[in-house]
Design a protein around this motif. Structure first.
Motif, mmCIF file in Angstrom:
data_model
loop_
_atom_site.group_PDB
_atom_site.id
_atom_site.type_symbol
_atom_site.label_atom_id
_atom_site.label_comp_id
_atom_site.label_asym_id
_atom_site.label_seq_id
_atom_site.Cartn_x
_atom_site.Cartn_y
_atom_site.Cartn_z
ATOM 1 N N UNK A 132 47.716 38.596 15.971
ATOM 2 C CA UNK A 132 47.386 40.015 15.923
ATOM 3 C C UNK A 132 47.921 40.613 14.628
ATOM 4 N N UNK A 133 47.042 40.786 13.673
ATOM 5 C CA UNK A 133 47.432 41.299 12.365
ATOM 6 C C UNK A 133 47.967 42.724 12.389
ATOM 7 N N UNK A 134 47.637 43.490 13.424
ATOM 8 C CA UNK A 134 48.135 44.860 13.520
ATOM 9 C C UNK A 134 49.633 44.902 13.802
ATOM 10 N N UNK A 135 50.162 43.823 14.370
ATOM 11 C CA UNK A 135 51.593 43.789 14.682
ATOM 12 C C UNK A 135 52.364 42.900 13.717
ATOM 13 N N UNK A 136 51.693 42.384 12.729
ATOM 14 C CA UNK A 136 52.324 41.579 11.681
ATOM 15 C C UNK A 136 52.993 42.525 10.682
ATOM 16 N N UNK A 137 54.107 42.090 10.100
ATOM 17 C CA UNK A 137 54.668 42.865 8.999
ATOM 18 C C UNK A 137 55.024 41.928 7.857
ATOM 19 N N UNK A 138 55.083 42.487 6.654
ATOM 20 C CA UNK A 138 55.266 41.690 5.459
ATOM 21 C C UNK A 138 55.874 42.552 4.362
ATOM 22 N N UNK A 139 56.301 41.892 3.318
ATOM 23 C CA UNK A 139 56.822 42.601 2.156
ATOM 24 C C UNK A 139 57.095 41.640 1.026
ATOM 25 N N UNK A 140 57.212 42.185 -0.174
ATOM 26 C CA UNK A 140 57.541 41.407 -1.367
ATOM 27 C C UNK A 140 59.005 41.625 -1.714
ATOM 28 N N UNK A 141 59.658 40.554 -2.138
ATOM 29 C CA UNK A 141 61.097 40.589 -2.372
ATOM 30 C C UNK A 141 61.467 39.940 -3.702
ATOM 31 N N UNK A 142 62.369 40.610 -4.423
ATOM 32 C CA UNK A 142 62.964 40.013 -5.614
ATOM 33 C C UNK A 142 64.086 39.088 -5.154
ATOM 34 N N UNK A 143 64.133 37.897 -5.716
ATOM 35 C CA UNK A 143 65.177 36.936 -5.353
ATOM 36 C C UNK A 143 66.512 37.385 -5.950
ATOM 37 N N UNK A 144 67.552 37.341 -5.116
ATOM 38 C CA UNK A 144 68.912 37.684 -5.591
ATOM 39 C C UNK A 144 69.767 36.435 -5.737
ATOM 40 N N UNK A 145 69.677 35.525 -4.768
ATOM 41 C CA UNK A 145 70.421 34.263 -4.801
ATOM 42 C C UNK A 145 69.460 33.173 -4.359
ATOM 43 N N UNK A 146 69.458 32.055 -5.061
ATOM 44 C CA UNK A 146 68.595 30.929 -4.717
ATOM 45 C C UNK A 146 69.386 29.657 -4.981
ATOM 46 N N UNK A 147 69.978 29.129 -3.949
ATOM 47 C CA UNK A 147 70.853 27.960 -4.071
ATOM 48 C C UNK A 147 70.288 26.833 -3.235
#
Length: 119
Positions: free
Chosen positions: A101-116
């Motif tokens: 159900x795409x109406x209840x899906x949520x998403x966002x774009x994020x800048x990476x702060x730590x990648x280990x």
């Protein structure tokens, strides 16, 4: 640092295989248009909370599980251009019946702060 798109969606348990097939079809298209990595995860050890949790966030109904997904990109610029190409790609035509159900899906774009670590 990489740029990350994150997604959370409710999926009916009986639609798990259809979701996997849809995601497997889309993943190489995202890669073709600049994505570095596509990860789709089926909820396995997802506790129910008292105030909030993954299930509450998507208003999951009885018989639904939660999918947690992310796509990594080299940069936001590559991501923005890649998404435009993905959305225009004829192979990304949605199936007749979506497995979530795409109406209840949520998403966002994020800048990476730590990648280990790897990946």
């Amino acid at each position: 640092m990489t740029y990350v798109d994150g997604f959370v969606a409710p999926v009916r348990v009986e639609n798990k295989q259809a979701y996997i097939e849809m995601a497997a079809k889309a993943a190489p298209i995202f890669r073709e248009h600049g994505a570095l990595r596509i990860v789709e995860c089926w909820g396995h050890d997802v506790p129910r909370g008292k105030t909030t949790d993954f299930f509450m966030a998507v208003k999951a109904e009885e018989g639904e599980n939660v999918v947690f997904s992310w796509i990594t990109w080299p940069s936001k610029e590559v991501r923005d251009a890649g998404w435009a190409k993905v959305m225009a790609d004829e192979r990304m035509k949605p199936p007749a019946e979506m497995p979530f159900d795409g109406k209840r899906m949520f998403w966002g774009g994020f800048e990476t702060m730590v990648d280990e670590g790897e990946g």
